[in-house]
Every structure is written in C-alpha cells, then in structure tokens.
Design an enzyme around this catalytic site. Structure first.
Site, PDB file in Angstrom:
ATOM      1  N   LYS A  54       0.843  -1.207   0.000  1.00  0.00           N
ATOM      2  CA  LYS A  54       0.000   0.000   0.000  1.00  0.00           C
ATOM      3  C   LYS A  54       0.879   1.259   0.000  1.00  0.00           C
ATOM      4  O   LYS A  54       0.622   2.207  -0.745  1.00  0.00           O
ATOM      5  CB  LYS A  54      -0.947  -0.018   1.211  1.00  0.00           C
ATOM      6  CG  LYS A  54      -2.074  -1.025   1.008  1.00  0.00           C
ATOM      7  CD  LYS A  54      -2.841  -1.370   2.271  1.00  0.00           C
ATOM      8  CE  LYS A  54      -3.802  -2.525   1.958  1.00  0.00           C
ATOM      9  NZ  LYS A  54      -4.470  -3.087   3.111  1.00  0.00           N
ATOM     10  N   GLN A  98      -5.274  -2.010   9.241  1.00  0.00           N
ATOM     11  CA  GLN A  98      -5.026  -3.322   8.647  1.00  0.00           C
ATOM     12  C   GLN A  98      -5.628  -4.425   9.530  1.00  0.00           C
ATOM     13  O   GLN A  98      -5.370  -4.475  10.733  1.00  0.00           O
ATOM     14  CB  GLN A  98      -3.511  -3.533   8.477  1.00  0.00           C
ATOM     15  CG  GLN A  98      -3.148  -4.787   7.736  1.00  0.00           C
ATOM     16  CD  GLN A  98      -3.596  -4.756   6.267  1.00  0.00           C
ATOM     17  OE1 GLN A  98      -3.472  -3.747   5.584  1.00  0.00           O
ATOM     18  NE2 GLN A  98      -4.132  -5.864   5.786  1.00  0.00           N
ATOM     19  N   ASP A 123     -11.708   2.530   3.523  1.00  0.00           N
ATOM     20  CA  ASP A 123     -12.140   1.135   3.377  1.00  0.00           C
ATOM     21  C   ASP A 123     -13.652   1.061   3.172  1.00  0.00           C
ATOM     22  O   ASP A 123     -14.174   0.001   2.818  1.00  0.00           O
ATOM     23  CB  ASP A 123     -11.767   0.326   4.636  1.00  0.00           C
ATOM     24  CG  ASP A 123     -10.566  -0.588   4.396  1.00  0.00           C
ATOM     25  OD1 ASP A 123     -10.306  -0.898   3.219  1.00  0.00           O
ATOM     26  OD2 ASP A 123      -9.914  -0.964   5.375  1.00  0.00           O
TER      27      ASP A 123
END
Ligand code: NAD
Length: 287
Positions: A54, A98, A123
């Site tokens: 990422k 995460q 997200d």
C-alpha cells in the site's frame, strides 16, 4: 467457447492512472497532496506485506503515506487514541486499519473501525458510508467490490439491465457489490450459505460474482454460456498456491469473460484504495 480473460493488471493500471491524474490536478489546483495512513498493530507477516504494498502504491502515484505501527501489546485505548490523532491530522485524507487485529484487540474491531472519521474511511466500512452507498449518495465504497465494478465498466461489460448474481453476503464484498450493481441498474440476487438450489439461480446470471472463500466452488454447470464470471475468492491450497472460488479451467470453456486467480480481482483492490484516497481528499477539499 473460450472466455475472454479479464487480467487485473490491465484494469488496475487504468484505475491507478486515473487516481494519479486526479491527485495531480488536486495538487495543482489546491496545493494539497492526498495522504493515506495505514495503521498496523502487531507483526502478522501477511499483513506486513499488504501494508508495504500500500505504501509502495502511494509512492508510485505521488500520494503521501504514513505508516503507523503499534506493538502486538497495544491496548484498545492506545489504538483509539491513534485513530483520533489521524482524524485530526490535516496531512491525512484516508485512514486504513489493517485487519486482522491482534487477538487481544479483535473484540474491539467494530469500535476501532467506526472511530474513523467517515470522510477519511477509505475502506468504506463505517456505517455512514454503508448507509450512503445503500441510498445512492456519494460514499467511500469498499475497495474490492468497487474495483470489480470499475473493471466491468472499463471492460465494456454492460451492467444496466443485466441479471447479476452475487454469491456471498459479507459486509466487505457481497453486500457492497450488491449495492454497486443495483445502483447501476442490474437486477441483483444475493446468494449465501442458506440459499436453496443455488445452481438454478447462478445459471440465470449474466454477471456472476463469487465471494465465498471455497476453492473451485463455482463449477461449469452453474454458469450460463457467455456470462461474465468475477472470482473474488482467494484460497491458499498449498504453501505457494492460491486459487479462487471458481473452477477456472472448466468455467472458462462456458463463460464469455472470467477473472483469473491469482492475477485478477486481487490487483484491483490496492488500485481502488489509491482512488478512494484521492476521492476522500477531493471530498474534504470541497467541504
Ligand atoms: P466471508 O467468509 O465473510 O463470506 C463468505 C460468504 O460466502 C458468506 O456470506 C456465506 O454465506 C457465503 N457462503 C459460504 N458457503 C456458501 C455456500 N455453500 N453457498 C453459498 N454461499 C456460501 O468472506 P469474504 O470476506 O466476503 O471473502 C470471500 C472471499 O473473497 C475469500 O476467499 C476472501 O479471501 C476473498 N477476498 C478477496 C479480496 C480481494 O482483494 N480479492 C478481498 C476480500 C475478500
């Protein structure tokens, strides 16, 4: 019939290029560089690889990225305090925690995710974004389903009026996929572990999405000839072998288009995360 193979690499490159151009325009017009913070607690090796990828993607696109690393022993309060800091950090437009969290924090997962400012929730897991997606308002949308739908658009596969069947009803893939397809005027059916006569339903699909987590679950007799089959599943069947939810060899003889695993949908997720970070920055600038 041999299906067209939809390689994720090709579509991920297009999504990244769109994100790069939009970020560049934002920087030119407002002086703001979109910034992503990735929070990781503990040392799960797979998670560490995802997080590195990422940051690398941010670097390649000229986005600012911040690694926030907490020890395995971090408390719920410490994690929530970190999220609060990032919510107020003007360099940061997107925050991602995460998953999975270390065992001791697992019970606090929803609380942690819901603490993220919805405007920075790249997200798309916050109830505000889930609600906005379901009523058709501009929202930050979970990266995997958003990437799949963008791929269908870029591939020129018609969604409007198509019969779409999604296998799997998770909050991360199945449900947002249903909403995204519905928003684009597909007729959508969502199937799950209690669905009866699944194959009869999947055989009606012009677009069939598999998000189950079972290797080879979708077989050729479940697919309508010419259908587009999107395989979201990632299943490790040997230390170095990943397969999807679809029996690729057999289904590619029936389908019109199909995504491979690996090399399909997986590559779209990070590309869409970059796009979501830029979208979040743009939305925050216009507020
Ligand atoms: P999940 O376990 O939360 O959901 C699985 C769904 O499958 C459930 O809704 C369940 O009802 C359904 N299901 C299980 N057995 C079934 C059956 N026999 N018949 C019909 N439906 C059945 O999983 P998830 O988080 O949605 O992920 C699904 C798969 O996608 C996993 O393999 C995961 O690794 C993968 N995934 C990939 C990406 C990516 O970037 N490509 C992202 C997220 C998830």
């Amino acid at each position: 019939m041999t299906a067209r193979i939809l390689y994720g690499k090709e579509f991920a490159a297009k999504i990244r290029e769109e994100a790069r151009r939009e970020a560049e325009r934002l920087r030119r017009e407002t002086g703001v560089t979109p910034g992503l913070a990735v929070v990781i607690a503990g040392h799960d090796p797979a998670s560490e690889v995802y997080v590195r990828n990422k940051h690398k993607a941010c670097d390649e696109l000229g986005l600012f990225s911040l690694a926030v690393e907490l020890p395995e022993t971090a408390t719920r309060e410490e994690l929530l305090a970190k999220i609060d800091d990032l919510n107020h950090d003007e360099r940061i437009h997107g925050i991602l925690v995460q998953l999975p969290l270390p065992k001791a924090l697992a019970a606090a997962e929803s609380e942690v995710l819901f603490r993220i400012d919805p405007a920075k929730d790249v997200d798309g897991f916050h109830p505000v974004n889930v609600g906005r997606l379901s009523i058709g308002e501009a929202a930050l949308v979970p990266c995997t389903p958003a990437g799949c739908v963008r791929m269908l658009e870029l591939a020129g596969i018609p969604i409007d009026g198509a019969r779409a069947v999604v296998i799997g009803r998770s909050n991360i893939v199945g449900k947002p996929m249903m909403n995204l397809l519905l928003q684009r005027s597909a007729t959508v059916t969502v199937c799950h572990s209690h669905t009866k006569d699944l194959a009869a339903i999947t055989r009606e699909a012009d677009i069939l999405v598999a998000a189950v987590g079972r290797p080879g679950f979708v077989t050729a007799d479940m697919v309508k000839p010419g259908a587009t089959v999107i395989d979201v599943g990632i299943n490790r069947v040997a230390p170095k072998k990943l397969v999807g939810d679809v029996d690729f060899e057999a289904v590619s003889e029936v389908a019109g288009a199909i995504t491979p695993v690996p090399g399909g949908v997986g590559l779209l997720t990070i590309a869409m995360l970059m796009q979501n970070t830029v979208t979040a920055a743009k939305l925050q600038m216009t507020k």
